[in-house]
Design a protein around this motif. Sequence first.
Motif, PDB file in Angstrom:
ATOM      1  N   GLY A   1       0.827  -1.212   0.000  1.00 21.98           N
ATOM      2  CA  GLY A   1       0.000   0.000   0.000  1.00 21.98           C
ATOM      3  C   GLY A   1       0.854   1.251   0.000  1.00 21.98           C
ATOM      4  N   SER A   2       0.552   2.173   0.921  1.00 24.65           N
ATOM      5  CA  SER A   2       1.299   3.433   0.980  1.00 24.65           C
ATOM      6  C   SER A   2       2.756   3.221   1.385  1.00 24.65           C
ATOM      7  CB  SER A   2       0.627   4.389   1.968  1.00 24.65           C
ATOM      8  OG  SER A   2      -0.634   4.747   1.483  1.00 24.65           O
ATOM      9  N   GLY A   3       3.036   2.056   1.984  1.00 26.39           N
ATOM     10  CA  GLY A   3       4.422   1.723   2.318  1.00 26.39           C
ATOM     11  C   GLY A   3       5.286   1.697   1.064  1.00 26.39           C
ATOM     12  N   TRP A   4       4.720   1.256  -0.051  1.00 26.70           N
ATOM     13  CA  TRP A   4       5.457   1.271  -1.318  1.00 26.70           C
ATOM     14  C   TRP A   4       5.787   2.722  -1.699  1.00 26.70           C
ATOM     15  CZ3 TRP A   4       4.961   3.637  -6.002  1.00 26.70           C
ATOM     16  CH2 TRP A   4       5.766   3.160  -7.045  1.00 26.70           C
ATOM     17  N   ALA A   5       4.831   3.598  -1.488  1.00 29.62           N
ATOM     18  CA  ALA A   5       5.047   5.016  -1.815  1.00 29.62           C
ATOM     19  C   ALA A   5       6.163   5.596  -0.947  1.00 29.62           C
ATOM     20  CB  ALA A   5       3.750   5.796  -1.628  1.00 29.62           C
ATOM     21  N   LEU A   6       6.207   5.198   0.319  1.00 33.11           N
ATOM     22  CA  LEU A   6       7.252   5.685   1.225  1.00 33.11           C
ATOM     23  C   LEU A   6       8.632   5.218   0.737  1.00 33.11           C
ATOM     24  CD1 LEU A   6       7.938   7.121   3.947  1.00 33.11           C
ATOM     25  CD2 LEU A   6       7.710   4.894   5.044  1.00 33.11           C
ATOM     26  N   LYS A   7       8.712   3.932   0.376  1.00 34.73           N
ATOM     27  CA  LYS A   7      10.002   3.382  -0.079  1.00 34.73           C
ATOM     28  C   LYS A   7      10.464   4.015  -1.382  1.00 34.73           C
ATOM     29  CE  LYS A   7       9.502  -1.130   2.020  1.00 34.73           C
ATOM     30  NZ  LYS A   7       8.926  -2.446   1.800  1.00 34.73           N
ATOM     31  N   ASN A   8       9.521   4.492  -2.163  1.00 33.59           N
ATOM     32  CA  ASN A   8       9.862   5.023  -3.476  1.00 33.59           C
ATOM     33  C   ASN A   8       9.792   6.551  -3.554  1.00 33.59           C
ATOM     34  OD1 ASN A   8      10.211   2.636  -5.573  1.00 33.59           O
ATOM     35  ND2 ASN A   8       8.681   2.030  -4.052  1.00 33.59           N
ATOM     36  N   GLY A   9       9.798   7.189  -2.404  1.00 39.02           N
ATOM     37  CA  GLY A   9       9.926   8.648  -2.378  1.00 39.02           C
ATOM     38  C   GLY A   9       8.649   9.421  -2.628  1.00 39.02           C
TER      39      GLY A   9
ATOM     40  N   TYR B   1      -3.878  -0.907  -3.044  1.00 41.62           N
ATOM     41  CA  TYR B   1      -3.668  -0.162  -4.300  1.00 41.62           C
ATOM     42  C   TYR B   1      -4.253   1.251  -4.149  1.00 41.62           C
ATOM     43  CZ  TYR B   1      -3.859   0.887  -9.331  1.00 41.62           C
ATOM     44  OH  TYR B   1      -3.703   1.471 -10.569  1.00 41.62           O
ATOM     45  N   ALA B   2      -5.452   1.326  -3.583  1.00 44.28           N
ATOM     46  CA  ALA B   2      -6.115   2.635  -3.436  1.00 44.28           C
ATOM     47  C   ALA B   2      -5.353   3.536  -2.461  1.00 44.28           C
ATOM     48  CB  ALA B   2      -7.549   2.438  -2.950  1.00 44.28           C
ATOM     49  N   PHE B   3      -4.876   2.955  -1.345  1.00 51.03           N
ATOM     50  CA  PHE B   3      -4.084   3.767  -0.407  1.00 51.03           C
ATOM     51  C   PHE B   3      -2.876   4.360  -1.144  1.00 51.03           C
ATOM     52  CE2 PHE B   3      -5.851   1.242   3.360  1.00 51.03           C
ATOM     53  CZ  PHE B   3      -6.471   2.327   3.932  1.00 51.03           C
ATOM     54  N   CYS B   4      -2.227   3.516  -1.941  1.00 54.13           N
ATOM     55  CA  CYS B   4      -1.041   3.968  -2.660  1.00 54.13           C
ATOM     56  C   CYS B   4      -1.423   5.015  -3.712  1.00 54.13           C
ATOM     57  CB  CYS B   4      -0.352   2.762  -3.306  1.00 54.13           C
ATOM     58  SG  CYS B   4       1.209   3.183  -4.079  1.00 54.13           S
ATOM     59  N   ASN B   5      -2.523   4.775  -4.388  1.00 58.40           N
ATOM     60  CA  ASN B   5      -2.983   5.732  -5.409  1.00 58.40           C
ATOM     61  C   ASN B   5      -3.188   7.118  -4.801  1.00 58.40           C
ATOM     62  OD1 ASN B   5      -4.074   6.651  -7.921  1.00 58.40           O
ATOM     63  ND2 ASN B   5      -6.125   6.419  -7.054  1.00 58.40           N
ATOM     64  N   ARG B   6      -3.923   7.171  -3.683  1.00 52.48           N
ATOM     65  CA  ARG B   6      -4.160   8.491  -3.063  1.00 52.48           C
ATOM     66  C   ARG B   6      -2.861   9.098  -2.546  1.00 52.48           C
ATOM     67  NH1 ARG B   6      -8.876   5.978  -1.194  1.00 52.48           N
ATOM     68  NH2 ARG B   6      -8.039   5.594   0.891  1.00 52.48           N
ATOM     69  N   GLN B   7      -1.961   8.224  -2.062  1.00 51.18           N
ATOM     70  CA  GLN B   7      -0.690   8.743  -1.538  1.00 51.18           C
ATOM     71  C   GLN B   7       0.147   9.374  -2.658  1.00 51.18           C
ATOM     72  OE1 GLN B   7       0.552   9.076   1.675  1.00 51.18           O
ATOM     73  NE2 GLN B   7       2.037  10.255   0.486  1.00 51.18           N
ATOM     74  N   VAL B   8       0.199   8.707  -3.807  1.00 51.80           N
ATOM     75  CA  VAL B   8       0.988   9.249  -4.928  1.00 51.80           C
ATOM     76  C   VAL B   8       0.361  10.565  -5.411  1.00 51.80           C
ATOM     77  CG1 VAL B   8       1.698   8.809  -7.314  1.00 51.80           C
ATOM     78  CG2 VAL B   8       1.935   7.003  -5.598  1.00 51.80           C
ATOM     79  N   LEU B   9      -0.954  10.605  -5.473  1.00 51.76           N
ATOM     80  CA  LEU B   9      -1.635  11.852  -5.843  1.00 51.76           C
ATOM     81  C   LEU B   9      -1.338  12.942  -4.805  1.00 51.76           C
ATOM     82  CD1 LEU B   9      -5.137  10.544  -6.993  1.00 51.76           C
ATOM     83  CD2 LEU B   9      -3.579  11.885  -8.406  1.00 51.76           C
ATOM     84  N   ALA B  10      -1.411  12.566  -3.540  1.00 52.89           N
ATOM     85  CA  ALA B  10      -1.178  13.543  -2.465  1.00 52.89           C
ATOM     86  C   ALA B  10       0.233  14.096  -2.536  1.00 52.89           C
ATOM     87  CB  ALA B  10      -1.414  12.885  -1.102  1.00 52.89           C
ATOM     88  N   TYR B  11       1.165  13.251  -2.927  1.00 46.16           N
ATOM     89  CA  TYR B  11       2.556  13.693  -3.059  1.00 46.16           C
ATOM     90  C   TYR B  11       2.654  14.771  -4.148  1.00 46.16           C
ATOM     91  CZ  TYR B  11       7.550  13.514  -4.010  1.00 46.16           C
ATOM     92  OH  TYR B  11       8.872  13.850  -4.203  1.00 46.16           O
ATOM     93  N   ALA B  12       1.959  14.526  -5.273  1.00 50.04           N
ATOM     94  CA  ALA B  12       1.969  15.508  -6.370  1.00 50.04           C
ATOM     95  C   ALA B  12       1.288  16.809  -5.935  1.00 50.04           C
ATOM     96  CB  ALA B  12       1.262  14.914  -7.592  1.00 50.04           C
ATOM     97  N   VAL B  13       0.217  16.682  -5.173  1.00 43.02           N
ATOM     98  CA  VAL B  13      -0.476  17.878  -4.658  1.00 43.02           C
ATOM     99  C   VAL B  13       0.481  18.662  -3.756  1.00 43.02           C
ATOM    100  CG1 VAL B  13      -2.344  18.676  -3.144  1.00 43.02           C
ATOM    101  CG2 VAL B  13      -2.794  16.870  -4.812  1.00 43.02           C
ATOM    102  N   ARG B  14       1.158  17.943  -2.892  1.00 41.21           N
ATOM    103  CA  ARG B  14       2.067  18.610  -1.932  1.00 41.21           C
ATOM    104  C   ARG B  14       3.212  19.304  -2.670  1.00 41.21           C
ATOM    105  NH1 ARG B  14       3.861  14.462   1.972  1.00 41.21           N
ATOM    106  NH2 ARG B  14       1.958  14.963   3.101  1.00 41.21           N
ATOM    107  N   GLN B  15       3.815  18.626  -3.630  1.00 39.84           N
ATOM    108  CA  GLN B  15       4.922  19.214  -4.393  1.00 39.84           C
ATOM    109  C   GLN B  15       4.471  20.511  -5.064  1.00 39.84           C
ATOM    110  OE1 GLN B  15       7.719  17.456  -3.364  1.00 39.84           O
ATOM    111  NE2 GLN B  15       8.404  17.271  -5.479  1.00 39.84           N
TER     112      GLN B  15
END
Lengths: 138, 478
Positions: B153-161, B293-307
């Motif tokens: 899930g979002s752990g993948w997003a953490l490992k991949n920045g 998958y959904a947790f990761c999806n929102r996390q990747v989107l949130a990262y783009a929003v934050r940037q």
Amino acid sequence: MDAERPFSGFKEVPHKADIALDVFAPNLPEMFINAAMGLYHILGIRKGTTDLEEIHITLDDIDREGLLVVFLTELLYRVEEGRVVNQFSLTIHENHLEADLKVVPVLSRQREVKAVTYHELKINKENGSYHTRLVFDL
Amino acid sequence: MDLKQIEKINTYEWEISRSVQPWMRVPVRIFSDEIMLKAALQDRSLDQAVNAASLPGLVGSVCVMPDVHQGYGFPIGGVAATDVQEGVISPGGIGYDINCGVRLMASDLPRQAAEHLLEDFTRLLYQACPSGVGEKGIVQVQAKELRRICEQGSGWALKNGFADREDIETSEDGGCIAGADWAAVSRRASERGAEQIGSLGSGNHFIEVDYVEQVFDEQAAAVMGLHKGSIAIQLHSGSRGFGHQVCTDFVHQFQAVAAKYHIQLPDRELVCAPLNSTEGRAYLSAMRAAANYAFCNRQVLAYAVRQTFEDCFPGYHLRNVYDLAHNIGKIETHRIGGQSVRVCVHRKGATRAFAPGHPDLPQQYQKIGQPVLVPGSMGTSSWVLVGTESAMLKSFGSCSHGAGRVLSRTQAKKEVNGGQLREELAARGIFVQAGSLRGLAEEAPRAYKNIDRVIECIEGTGLGRSVARLVPLAVIKG
């Protein structure tokens, strides 16, 4: 419309969160094709003209309602791949479907459909006409 | 369903008795005031709740939230809990968009300091966050990596920045539900999921730039980092084609499974399998993969929003308040009839709302309770609440997930012109970027219930406690 021939086609009916279609046809294969056209209508598909391929699909299910859902789900999946059926040739025998399909590319579409549901799905035959109501999850 | 068939318990609680239909195994408990109850009777949502009461192994009541509206199978705004030993799991009771959910992020940026850049910021967000029909995501992966996403899930997003530690800590279940099994996921789901990570989708999914208009609970708001007048951003998305395919696969497979286990249901969209069967376990594992998958999806989107936010507004940080699911099945322990019972809580269009002190809450929310995010429509306010002990006792720790529709999409399109709506919202200071004007019309504010009334019912029933109200400044619709 020919007075002797039952209405054949589909129409959108209001549904609170999603979208529903009433589908009519004088026979089962035509009803399946009308349901497919209704699905494409909901998706707002603009088709290309170049034939991509001709495909043959075989589907089985526990009943004809299930067969209809599986058939439409198959078409929906192919739309996700960028392919839309331009010409159908269908035979249905009990719970078995064979289809020869001519496929063209999807140029654009206006809407996502998440799934074809089984919600209260029943295919009815009355006065020589088939009718069903399909609910699609948006 | 008729009002005469519904018993009034108090101003905000109503019950449909088991005797109303022969298949009902438990009653239906409705959390609503009389006006909203009468509105719910205009569609088939309460009939659908009665149908849901047929699932084997149900405990307590089928719960209906104040924002209920008609769906398919289950109503949207429905909660049902089944005993893990004797009960079933129903994919239709979770929905096709598995772990569709909301994330709220907050900043210290004052609204006044943001306003002159708001349109440019929104346009940049629109470019940074893929949205709309058929759009690929920010991240595209091969099957091997997709498997990791489904397991981590979002752990993948953490490992991949794509995340920081705080994002993970402030997500429901830490952004990952244990027990996902890649082997239970079909090839089609995998194909559909590979290219959509970090994509918003269309329909009612959105990114909304808000400001905190009012604070009702200073202490809880401070813990969440919500300050009156500051900018906050909400994000609503789910598991995209991956989750849709997982649910499709199992609703189809379970058509035969229900018969195998001699389960009779009033609507075949409710099909289910015993939780302790091979089929039930397979769905639970695949559903968890889609949830991750959904947790990761929102996390990747949130990262783009934050940037994008931090590029536009240097010196300000956008931190995660909470990320939650509102279409999900969870194995939880609840007090039922004075006993602790392990149940599978189906929340379809309903948000978890755990009380203060619940062990599943992150440390920082232990004292205030779980943040509960209730977005309104794009022209009205959204609310931030916290979970309560009443929710634990009455609704398996669940609360509303939104405003709930009052107009069908067809009717909304008839009544609303998308272009005109965009102009009307602009005149009210709400800037809209939309992929489709037709889609915008379908999501018009008038298509939804009055969110403030929904919140009044939640407060009345005690399912949640208000913390802050957010008002939109800009909206991105897919």
